[in-house]
Design an enzyme around this catalytic site. Structure first.
Site, PDB file in Angstrom:
ATOM      1  N   GLU A 178       0.827  -1.240   0.171  1.00  0.00           N
ATOM      2  CA  GLU A 178      -0.100  -0.182   0.021  1.00  0.00           C
ATOM      3  C   GLU A 178       0.913   1.146  -0.069  1.00  0.00           C
ATOM      4  OE1 GLU A 178      -2.845  -0.303   3.017  1.00  0.00           O
ATOM      5  OE2 GLU A 178      -3.909  -2.098   2.396  1.00  0.00           O
ATOM      6  N   GLU A 370      -5.379  -8.601   0.655  1.00  0.00           N
ATOM      7  CA  GLU A 370      -6.073  -8.374   2.085  1.00  0.00           C
ATOM      8  C   GLU A 370      -7.560  -7.964   1.598  1.00  0.00           C
ATOM      9  OE1 GLU A 370      -4.520  -4.740   4.077  1.00  0.00           O
ATOM     10  OE2 GLU A 370      -2.215  -5.445   3.682  1.00  0.00           O
TER      11      GLU A 370
END
Ligand code: IFM
Length: 476
Positions: A178, A370
């Site tokens: 991320e 995720e």
């Protein structure tokens, strides 16, 4: 031919949604969120140690000092995963354990710890997936400029080389987790470590994180050869316009630009999106591009990791004074279910995102690296955590993956965030994302209903129908 039974997302003959053979089911964690033991065996200070210890930065002043104490309890946690029969664990290495100063020779103790983690997983037949950077930058590197500085990307390549040498049997590698969060929350809004609030720094950080990804990918491949599959995990948030009005369409386009295209385009098309470049430049934020960077960032990926939690519906708002000139206002959709983080639950958004990636970009195979949800879990008087909202959330998103595969998306795996309740960054311990409840006072682990449900899905390689076994939506 469709890769799954029931093309078009219809259930197969038995009513279940079966996944392709070899589909990888796993759970994800990150070092600072679970390990604790922050001063053990020579570990150095990270930006999250410094940030969480500063007054007012995290909920309650919570820190990762102890977290789930997984540094000491890794054997127990791997055994729990084995009992649950969860096939894969994606975990991150703590850079300050391996290079306490962020540079120089790798620490034997640091590498040995992760060697042990991989060995334990393998002994139990669990596939390790390694993330190299999940936000715990060594503080000395931050003191020298952090991700604002290109030097940090060069040092990251050294880390990749050292970890690859120690864990050379690992097959799946995520370079950076991320980058949007690390750059824009870390250096732009200041909600995350190191807590800077400067758009130009955030933009420089985002570029250097991508350069770091490129350099690390090269280092991993040089060390491990073609056997290792290397990718990056992006948090992608579909931006939905609140109406067909041109201003709302433009607002959604701006949000999509900075959140999604800002990373997808350089990684997959070899150039930053010109509309976003122009807007950032108008705000005084330039990308510190060096010749050759675009090719370096666009080094071919073996897979793209998608971290998906929610969608955002937005209307136009004044651009003047807004963060990064985004000019968007979130619109509440009445009746939409939300998690404890107030994130809207939108499983169809995941199908749409995966299909968009496959149709708009030259994507490699995808993994959902995720997906998960925080809810207000508690242990009831019978000693159970009946988190049926999470069971429903996971069932909806697993179904959404099945639907995407049925529509032709090359999706190879799905990882729940997270194995355990853990340190949720600025939210401290107030948000529980785990399949397994953690009693932080005693470190007792209590598998929730969702753990049993998910174990059933993984075991069956299928999402069952209501009331039909462990993989069923009822989670019994
Ligand atoms: O806890 C985080 C994780 O570290 C990165 N992705 C989102 C999760 C939930 O917020």
């Amino acid at each position: 031919m469709s890769r799954v039974e029931g093309a078009g997302g219809q259930p197969g003959p038995g009513g279940e949604r079966r996944f392709p053979d070899g589909f990888l089911w796993g759970v994800s964690t990150a070092a600072y969120q679970v390990e604790g033991a922050v001063s053990k065996d020579g570990r150095g200070e990270s930006i999250w140690d410094r940030f969480s210890h500063a007054p007012g930065r995290t909920f309650h002043g919570d820190t990762g000092d102890v977290a789930c104490d997984q540094y000491h309890r890794i054997g127990e946690d791997v055994e729990l995963m084995a009992e649950l029969q969860i096939p894969a664990l994606r975990f991150s290495v703590a850079w300050p354990r391996i290079q306490p100063e962020g540079r120089g020779p790798a620490s034997r103790a640091g590498l040995d710890h992760y060697r042990r983690v991989v060995d334990l997983l393998r002994q139990h037949g669990i596939e390790p997936v390694v993330t190299l950077y999940h936000w715990d930058l060594p503080q000395p590197l931050e003191d020298a400029g952090g991700w604002r500085s290109r030097e940090t990307a060069l040092r990251f390549a050294d880390l990749a080389e050292a970890v690859a040498g120690a864990l050379s049997d690992v097959g799946l590698w995520v370079t950076v987790n991320e980058p949007w969060v690390a750059a824009f929350l870390g250096y732009g809004t200041g909600e995350h470590a190191p807590g800077a609030t400067d758009l130009a720094s955030a933009v420089a950080a985002s570029h250097h994180l991508l350069v770091a990804h490129g350099l690390a990918t090269r280092a991993l491949r040089a060390r491990l050869g073609a056997e290792a599959r290397v990718g990056i995990s992006l948090n992608l948030v579909p931006a939905i316009p609140a109406s067909d009005a041109p201003e709302d369409l433009a607002a959604a386009g701006r949000l999509d630009g900075l959140t999604n295209r800002w990373f997808l385009d350089p990684l997959l098309r070899g150039r930053y999106p010109s509309d976003v470049l122009g807007r950032l430049s108008a705000q005084g934020a330039e990308v510190p591009l060096v010749e050759g960077d675009e090719a370096l960032v666009a080094v071919p990926l073996d897979f793209l990791g998608v971290n998906y939690y929610t969608t955002r519906t937005v209307a136009a708002a004044p651009v003047e004074g807004s963060f990064a000139g985004l000019g968007v206002a979130d619109v509440d959709l009445p009746g939409a279910a939300r998690t404890a983080k107030n994130w809207r639950i939108d499983p169809e958004g995941l199908t749409a995102l995966l299909c968009r990636l496959s149709s708009e970009y030259p994507v490699p195979p995808l993994y959902v690296t995720e997906n998960g949800a925080a809810f207000c879990d508690y242990v009831d008087p019978e000693g159970e955590v009946r988190d049926l909202e999470r069971v429903e959330y996971l069932a909806g998103h697993v179904r959404a993956c099945h639907e995407a595969i049925a529509r032709g998306v090359d999706l190879r795996g799905y990882f729940v965030w997270s194995l355990l309740d853990n340190f949720e960054w600025a939210d401290g311990y107030s948000m529980r994302f785990g399949l397994v409840y953690v009693d932080y006072g005693t470190q007792r682990r209590v598998p929730k209903r969702s753990a049993r449900f998910y174990a059933g899905v993984a075991r069956d390689n299928a999402l069952g129908v209501e009331g039909a076994g462990a993989g069923s939506v009822s989670g019994q």
